[in-house]
Design a protein around this motif. Structure first.
Motif, mmCIF file in Angstrom:
data_model
loop_
_atom_site.group_PDB
_atom_site.id
_atom_site.type_symbol
_atom_site.label_atom_id
_atom_site.label_comp_id
_atom_site.label_asym_id
_atom_site.label_seq_id
_atom_site.Cartn_x
_atom_site.Cartn_y
_atom_site.Cartn_z
ATOM 1 N N VAL A 26 0.542 -0.979 0.203
ATOM 2 C CA VAL A 26 -0.065 -0.289 0.251
ATOM 3 C C VAL A 26 0.377 1.171 0.178
ATOM 4 O O VAL A 26 1.650 1.600 1.322
ATOM 5 N N THR A 27 0.396 2.360 -0.767
ATOM 6 C CA THR A 27 1.200 3.341 -1.080
ATOM 7 C C THR A 27 0.521 4.784 -1.091
ATOM 8 O O THR A 27 -0.919 4.888 -0.371
ATOM 9 N N SER A 28 0.824 5.789 -0.427
ATOM 10 C CA SER A 28 0.172 7.079 -0.239
ATOM 11 C C SER A 28 -0.661 7.402 -1.759
ATOM 12 O O SER A 28 -2.093 7.740 -1.274
ATOM 13 N N ASP A 29 -0.602 7.241 -2.725
ATOM 14 C CA ASP A 29 -1.659 6.963 -3.398
ATOM 15 C C ASP A 29 -2.607 6.370 -3.780
ATOM 16 O O ASP A 29 -3.447 6.859 -4.477
ATOM 17 N N ASP A 30 -2.665 5.223 -3.034
ATOM 18 C CA ASP A 30 -3.549 4.118 -2.683
ATOM 19 C C ASP A 30 -5.457 5.374 -1.894
ATOM 20 O O ASP A 30 -4.632 5.490 -1.013
ATOM 21 N N THR A 31 -5.912 4.358 -2.851
ATOM 22 C CA THR A 31 -7.456 4.684 -1.753
ATOM 23 C C THR A 31 -8.174 4.126 -1.118
ATOM 24 O O THR A 31 -7.741 2.690 -1.677
ATOM 25 N N LEU A 32 -8.358 4.068 0.700
ATOM 26 C CA LEU A 32 -8.154 2.783 1.194
ATOM 27 C C LEU A 32 -10.366 3.693 1.960
ATOM 28 O O LEU A 32 -10.378 4.321 2.204
ATOM 29 N N ILE A 33 -10.495 2.305 0.865
ATOM 30 C CA ILE A 33 -12.382 2.491 1.683
ATOM 31 C C ILE A 33 -12.664 0.868 2.904
ATOM 32 O O ILE A 33 -12.400 -0.253 2.229
ATOM 33 N N PHE A 34 -12.625 1.449 3.830
ATOM 34 C CA PHE A 34 -12.669 0.642 5.359
ATOM 35 C C PHE A 34 -14.282 0.380 5.555
ATOM 36 O O PHE A 34 -15.045 1.291 5.750
ATOM 37 N N LEU A 35 -14.947 -0.463 5.618
ATOM 38 C CA LEU A 35 -16.385 -0.934 6.183
ATOM 39 C C LEU A 35 -16.821 -0.988 7.241
ATOM 40 O O LEU A 35 -17.539 -1.420 7.652
ATOM 41 N N GLY A 36 -15.896 -0.634 8.332
ATOM 42 C CA GLY A 36 -16.440 -0.719 9.508
ATOM 43 C C GLY A 36 -15.830 -1.826 10.437
ATOM 44 O O GLY A 36 -15.134 -2.567 9.583
ATOM 45 N N ARG A 65 -19.691 3.389 8.766
ATOM 46 C CA ARG A 65 -19.842 2.803 10.098
ATOM 47 C C ARG A 65 -20.301 1.681 10.012
ATOM 48 O O ARG A 65 -20.935 0.691 9.413
ATOM 49 N N GLY A 66 -19.639 0.431 11.267
ATOM 50 C CA GLY A 66 -20.241 -0.336 11.244
ATOM 51 C C GLY A 66 -20.958 -0.132 12.783
ATOM 52 O O GLY A 66 -21.210 0.453 13.152
ATOM 53 N N ASN A 67 -21.723 -1.425 13.059
ATOM 54 C CA ASN A 67 -22.712 -1.844 13.941
ATOM 55 C C ASN A 67 -21.847 -1.547 15.048
ATOM 56 O O ASN A 67 -22.475 -0.587 16.408
ATOM 57 N N HIS A 68 -20.991 -2.378 15.149
ATOM 58 C CA HIS A 68 -19.540 -2.768 16.564
ATOM 59 C C HIS A 68 -19.244 -1.194 16.777
ATOM 60 O O HIS A 68 -18.701 -0.640 18.256
ATOM 61 N N ASP A 69 -19.570 -0.085 15.960
ATOM 62 C CA ASP A 69 -18.503 1.070 15.725
ATOM 63 C C ASP A 69 -19.406 1.797 16.751
ATOM 64 O O ASP A 69 -19.403 2.586 17.625
ATOM 65 N N ASN A 124 -20.809 4.384 -10.137
ATOM 66 C CA ASN A 124 -22.088 3.597 -9.487
ATOM 67 C C ASN A 124 -21.685 2.305 -8.373
ATOM 68 O O ASN A 124 -22.524 2.046 -8.552
ATOM 69 N N ARG A 125 -20.508 2.656 -7.363
ATOM 70 C CA ARG A 125 -20.330 1.493 -6.881
ATOM 71 C C ARG A 125 -20.949 1.645 -5.014
ATOM 72 O O ARG A 125 -19.988 2.796 -5.362
ATOM 73 N N LEU A 126 -21.516 0.732 -5.085
ATOM 74 C CA LEU A 126 -21.504 1.434 -3.345
ATOM 75 C C LEU A 126 -20.668 0.887 -2.256
ATOM 76 O O LEU A 126 -20.908 -0.291 -2.302
ATOM 77 N N PHE A 127 -20.393 1.335 -1.873
ATOM 78 C CA PHE A 127 -19.984 0.840 -0.331
ATOM 79 C C PHE A 127 -20.804 0.903 0.894
ATOM 80 O O PHE A 127 -21.148 2.502 1.520
ATOM 81 N N LEU A 128 -20.873 -0.188 2.269
ATOM 82 C CA LEU A 128 -21.499 0.340 3.466
ATOM 83 C C LEU A 128 -21.164 -1.130 3.869
ATOM 84 O O LEU A 128 -20.674 -1.571 3.574
ATOM 85 N N HIS A 129 -21.831 -0.806 5.357
ATOM 86 C CA HIS A 129 -21.091 -1.771 6.329
ATOM 87 C C HIS A 129 -22.299 -3.359 5.493
ATOM 88 O O HIS A 129 -21.377 -4.195 5.788
ATOM 89 N N ALA A 130 -23.253 -3.036 5.946
ATOM 90 C CA ALA A 130 -24.328 -4.255 5.143
ATOM 91 C C ALA A 130 -25.884 -4.140 4.718
ATOM 92 O O ALA A 130 -24.853 -4.737 3.994
ATOM 93 N N GLY A 131 -26.021 -2.924 4.518
ATOM 94 C CA GLY A 131 -27.354 -3.308 3.465
ATOM 95 C C GLY A 131 -28.185 -1.763 3.253
ATOM 96 O O GLY A 131 -28.087 -0.662 4.662
ATOM 97 N N PHE A 132 -29.276 -2.087 2.578
ATOM 98 C CA PHE A 132 -30.075 -0.968 2.771
ATOM 99 C C PHE A 132 -31.286 -1.497 2.314
ATOM 100 O O PHE A 132 -31.380 -2.682 1.632
#
Length: 242
Positions: A26-36, A65-69, A124-132
């Motif tokens: 991983v480098t500083s050029d990468d975008t990191l998406i954490f799912l919670g 945001r995750g449920n545990h958070d 058009n890509r969705l990122f979230l912890h659980a669902g909707f």
């Protein structure tokens, strides 16, 4: 070349995410998406949040945001908790926060408050912890809790005929709104998998790091992924959420 990397539920496994940074280079050029679900499980929940706070200063990070958070934030701000939370990793989180200075706790509160419920990228890509649950999309969701507690999106994706093309799917409409959806929350170890699982347009990258599985980081463009050692092996004297 910059990459967009998505990371599954970490549950206090700081050693695992550090291992992945090395494996994926991983480098500083990468975008990191954490799912919670940064907390609750292994012993380094507070330390992991501190790590992410520092990381945000040098790296583009999208922290969901995750449920545990949310459970942890409720405890930190109200000093109350659901007894079930203690059973599911909360005690390890409480123990890790007992070692944190009060000033640093303030930065952690800001971190939790700034978490987002979902993210949609320019493809058009969705990122979230659980669902909707709203058939019109997450922007029309009635209850925020759905974003980090729902399991029906994943269950529906799993139950949909895998031989159907997306263009042939008529229902549920939730599966037609986005080109891809990335989630965590429900470990794929429940279906005897330890690698990311794709069902219809949904990718589940929670590979059971809180239990007996590894932590996973995936390049969302080419689907290459890296995995830590099984996280329990990095914390041999702990039980995690088992």
């Amino acid at each position: 070349m910059s990459r967009s990397l998505v990371i599954g539920d970490m549950h206090g496994g700081l050693k695992a995410i550090k291992q992945l940074f090395q494996k994926a280079n991983v480098t500083s050029d990468d975008t990191l998406i954490f799912l919670g679900d940064y907390v609750d499980g292994w012993s380094e929940s507070a330390e992991l949040v501190s790590f992410l706070i520092q990381l945000q200063k040098t790296q583009k990070c999208i922290c969901i945001r995750g449920n545990h958070d949310e459970l942890c934030y409720t405890w930190l701000t109200q000093n109350t908790y659901n007894p079930e939370w203690i059973k599911h990793g909360g005690q390890a989180t409480m123990d890790s926060y007992a070692k944190l200075a009060s000033q640093e706790k303030k930065t952690h509160l800001e971190f939790f408050e700034n978490l987002i419920n979902y993210y949609i990228d320019d493809r058009n890509r969705l990122f979230l912890h659980a669902g909707f649950s709203n058939l019109h999309g997450p922007h029309r969701e009635y209850f925020d809790e759905t974003f980090y507690w729902d399991r029906t999106l994943w269950e529906t994706a799993l139950a949909t005929d895998p031989n159907l093309k997306k263009s042939d799917i008529k229902y549920p409409k939730r599966l037609l709104l986005f080109d891809e959806i990335y989630i965590g929350h429900t470990p794929v170890t429940r279906i005897d998998q330890t690698k990311p699982v794709n069902a219809t347009c949904v990718w589940n990258v929670d590979t059971g790091a809180a239990f007996k599985g590894p932590l996973t980081m995936m390049d969302i463009d080419n689907k290459q992924f890296w995995q830590s050692d099984p996280v329990y092996s990095l914390y041999p004297n702990e039980n995690g959420r088992n």
